[in-house]
Design an enzyme around this catalytic site. Structure first.
Site, PDB file in Angstrom:
ATOM      1  N   GLY A 247       0.758  -1.247   0.000  1.00  0.00           N
ATOM      2  CA  GLY A 247       0.000   0.000   0.000  1.00  0.00           C
ATOM      3  C   GLY A 247       0.783   1.288   0.000  1.00  0.00           C
ATOM      4  O   GLY A 247       0.194   2.366  -0.143  1.00  0.00           O
ATOM      5  N   GLU A 285       3.815  -6.817   1.515  1.00  0.00           N
ATOM      6  CA  GLU A 285       3.482  -7.089   0.106  1.00  0.00           C
ATOM      7  C   GLU A 285       3.461  -5.817  -0.734  1.00  0.00           C
ATOM      8  O   GLU A 285       2.409  -5.425  -1.230  1.00  0.00           O
ATOM      9  CB  GLU A 285       2.084  -7.692   0.016  1.00  0.00           C
ATOM     10  N   PRO A 286       4.583  -5.150  -0.900  1.00  0.00           N
ATOM     11  CA  PRO A 286       4.561  -3.933  -1.713  1.00  0.00           C
ATOM     12  C   PRO A 286       4.391  -4.234  -3.202  1.00  0.00           C
ATOM     13  O   PRO A 286       5.017  -5.168  -3.729  1.00  0.00           O
ATOM     14  CB  PRO A 286       5.931  -3.309  -1.434  1.00  0.00           C
ATOM     15  N   GLY A 287       3.543  -3.493  -3.855  1.00  0.00           N
ATOM     16  CA  GLY A 287       3.370  -3.632  -5.300  1.00  0.00           C
ATOM     17  C   GLY A 287       3.782  -2.329  -5.964  1.00  0.00           C
ATOM     18  O   GLY A 287       4.898  -2.184  -6.475  1.00  0.00           O
ATOM     19  N   ARG A 288       2.874  -1.355  -5.897  1.00  0.00           N
ATOM     20  CA  ARG A 288       3.073  -0.063  -6.544  1.00  0.00           C
ATOM     21  C   ARG A 288       4.468   0.534  -6.274  1.00  0.00           C
ATOM     22  O   ARG A 288       5.185   0.916  -7.194  1.00  0.00           O
ATOM     23  CB  ARG A 288       1.997   0.900  -6.021  1.00  0.00           C
ATOM     24  N   CYS A 354     -12.856   6.624 -27.075  1.00  0.00           N
ATOM     25  CA  CYS A 354     -14.002   7.515 -27.308  1.00  0.00           C
ATOM     26  C   CYS A 354     -14.731   7.872 -26.016  1.00  0.00           C
ATOM     27  O   CYS A 354     -15.885   7.471 -25.819  1.00  0.00           O
ATOM     28  CB  CYS A 354     -14.966   6.868 -28.289  1.00  0.00           C
ATOM     29  N   GLU A 355     -14.078   8.589 -25.144  1.00  0.00           N
ATOM     30  CA  GLU A 355     -14.664   9.023 -23.877  1.00  0.00           C
ATOM     31  C   GLU A 355     -14.113  10.401 -23.552  1.00  0.00           C
ATOM     32  O   GLU A 355     -12.891  10.605 -23.643  1.00  0.00           O
ATOM     33  CB  GLU A 355     -14.224   8.096 -22.725  1.00  0.00           C
ATOM     34  N   TYR A 383       0.399  -0.829 -12.215  1.00  0.00           N
ATOM     35  CA  TYR A 383      -1.037  -0.767 -12.535  1.00  0.00           C
ATOM     36  C   TYR A 383      -1.332  -0.112 -13.889  1.00  0.00           C
ATOM     37  O   TYR A 383      -2.440   0.381 -14.107  1.00  0.00           O
ATOM     38  CB  TYR A 383      -1.811  -0.065 -11.415  1.00  0.00           C
TER      39      TYR A 383
HETATM   40  C1  LIG Z   1      -3.834  -8.020  -0.752  1.00  0.00           C
HETATM   41  C2  LIG Z   1      -2.972  -6.998  -1.395  1.00  0.00           C
HETATM   42  N1  LIG Z   1      -1.676  -6.947  -1.075  1.00  0.00           N
HETATM   43  C3  LIG Z   1      -0.844  -6.043  -1.642  1.00  0.00           C
HETATM   44  C4  LIG Z   1      -1.305  -5.140  -2.560  1.00  0.00           C
HETATM   45  C5  LIG Z   1      -0.350  -4.159  -3.152  1.00  0.00           C
HETATM   46  O1  LIG Z   1      -0.667  -2.858  -2.876  1.00  0.00           O
HETATM   47  P1  LIG Z   1       0.271  -1.701  -3.417  1.00  0.00           P
HETATM   48  O2  LIG Z   1       0.453  -1.921  -4.854  1.00  0.00           O
HETATM   49  O3  LIG Z   1      -0.459  -0.471  -3.105  1.00  0.00           O
HETATM   50  O4  LIG Z   1       1.567  -1.817  -2.658  1.00  0.00           O
HETATM   51  C6  LIG Z   1      -2.652  -5.145  -2.923  1.00  0.00           C
HETATM   52  C7  LIG Z   1      -3.173  -4.170  -3.885  1.00  0.00           C
HETATM   53  O5  LIG Z   1      -4.144  -3.531  -3.732  1.00  0.00           O
HETATM   54  C8  LIG Z   1      -3.509  -6.104  -2.321  1.00  0.00           C
HETATM   55  O6  LIG Z   1      -4.799  -6.166  -2.657  1.00  0.00           O
END
Ligand SMILES: Cc1ncc(COP(=O)(O)O)c(C=O)c1O
Length: 440
Positions: A247, A285-288, A354-355, A383
């Site tokens: 997050g 669990e970092p993604g973004r 087309c929006e 994303y």
């Molecule tokens: C369960 C879970 N873990 C981790 C993430 C990764 O979040 P972020 O990309 O904001 O770090 C998400 C994304 O929403 C998620 O749903």
């Protein structure tokens, strides 16, 4: 002030780490963006491989130093590319998947199933059975219906490790579409119910609940919210594993700032020391924040026109940058070969879907754009590719990794043949020749 410093002063914090400007040209990984575009076309997603690896390492090392019994999972929904799964695994990350498609991509990248954690709020029988079959390390359970499915699906010979997702009742203070920790969230179960389920399943022969999981949302810029979520887990003590989710937000534009990985980990681990058992394993669990800044997207200007406003339309849009209408993210832009010119013109940077909502940047500041200029949008490493779609018949862009002056294709551009393949006559009925197949 040199020209390089003026662009880098303004936007350096949102560009990939190896970005530089030479003779007015934006270069990433030692290659001019315009050269990459000449070879691979537009729209094009470009990742700075060195920056990507460095960010992954800062997470892995940062957690290891602060809490040795820990693991960092790459939330692969942010960028589910075989190349990125492989890089994340090589840099010591485990993998968070949220569907069987991501599972297959991770396996195709050579990720050890023992390093895979399976999330999702509506996992089907097929997905759960496949995850059990390949031997994923952990399934993160989101509902009691999912537990019922697992009762049915986990064979007598297997004991499946599980985490239960808890709703912490914390407002992540982010866009509504990315806020997942409030009491009325669809994701997870209330803490009291989780407590009961842990007791009920304590002696289960096949379902092994080892801990809990919490994830309050995405693009969170206030580290205090993470600490609150950790505190919400305090009453569920005595477990082996606490997964604190992802997050952390990133800076998307000139005037945005985000906490660093170190600031985030300091806040998170301080809360964990206060509220969680010292011998527990911690997961994040970092993604973004792992991939966003390492990536940029390059577009070509197709149209420049003046109506009530000055519009600049490019050859991509919400088919490849859905985050803008979905989450309201605000990007900045650069002209790849005019990076030393003053951004003295305000334009509506629009896409080609087309929006009216296909507005990539409202009031973008650029040197007056011309047809065929290459526009670069920084911080699109998360994303963007994952949400690409075929709106208006758009074809998914190619993805390249750049490093030390070399570019390698990570995903080829979608072709018309890929689009048509899904519509080939199936089940014996051909919609183009109904009379020939009417009897079927
Ligand atoms: C369960 C879970 N873990 C981790 C993430 C990764 O979040 P972020 O990309 O904001 O770090 C998400 C994304 O929403 C998620 O749903």
């Amino acid at each position: 002030m040199t020209t390089r410093r003026s662009l880098m002063n303004r936007l350096g914090h949102v560009l990939p780490a190896t970005a530089e400007v030479t003779n007015g040209k934006l270069r990433i990984g030692g290659i001019a963006v315009s050269e990459l575009v000449a070879e691979y076309g537009t729209p094009l997603h470009i990742y700075d491989e060195e920056a990507l690896r460095a960010q992954m390492r800062s997470y892995v090392d940062g957690m290891r130093q602060r809490w040795p019994n820990s693991d960092v999972l790459f939330a692969s929904k942010a960028a589910p590319l075989v190349a990125i799964y492989a890089i994340a695994a090589a840099e010591g990350m485990a993998i968070d998947i949220a569907g069987s498609g991501e599972l297959e991509l991770a396996l195709a990248a050579g990720v050890d199933p023992e390093r895979i954690y399976f999330h999702g709020n509506a996992k089907t029988d097929y997905e759960l059975a496949r995850a059990i079959e390949v031997g994923v390390h952990m399934i993160v359970v989101d509902s009691e219906d999912e537990l019922d499915r697992l009762e049915r699906l986990v064979p007598a010979t297997h004991k499946q490790r599980l985490l239960l997702r808890v709703i912490p009742g914390v407002d992540a203070q982010t866009h509504a579409s990315m806020n997942t920790g409030g009491s009325d969230s669809t994701f997870g179960l209330p803490p009291a119910r989780v407590h009961e389920l842990i007791e009920d399943l304590r002696d289960h022969d096949r379902l092994d609940v080892v801990g809990v999981h919490v994830h309050i949302g995405s693009q969170i810029l206030n580290t205090g919210q993470f600490a609150e979520a950790v505190a919400a887990l305090a009453p569920i003590g005595g477990l082996k594993v606490y997964d604190l989710g992802g997050g952390l937000g990133v800076a998307y534009h000139e005037h945005e700032i985000a906490p660093s990985v170190d600031e985030y980990l300091d806040a998170l681990i301080a809360a964990a020391r206060k509220h969680l058992p010292a011998d527990a394993q911690l997961l994040i669990e970092p993604g973004r924040s792992t991939v966003a800044r390492a990536g940029v997207t390059a577009y070509r200007v197709v149209v420049v026109k003046q109506t009530g406003k000055r519009f600049v339309a490019v050859d991509g849009g919400m088919a490849d940058q859905l985050e803008v209408p979905l989450t309201g993210v605000r990007f900045d832009a650069i002209l790849a070969d005019r990076a030393d010119e003053a951004p003295d013109t305000e334009v509506q940077l629009v896409g080609r879907q087309c929006e009216s909502g296909d507005l990539l940047i409202d009031d973008a500041r650029l040197p007056s754009p011309r047809v065929d200029d290459i526009v670069v949008m920084p911080v699109t490493g998360a994303y963007s590719y994952t949400m690409t779609n075929n709106y208006n018949g758009a074809l998914r862009p190619a993805v390249v990794m750049v490093s030390n002056g070399k570019a390698r294709l990570a995903a080829r551009r979608e072709e018309v043949a890929d689009l048509l393949r899904l519509h080939e006559p199936a089940g014996g009925y051909d919609w183009r020749n109904p009379q020939l197949t009417a009897s079927k």
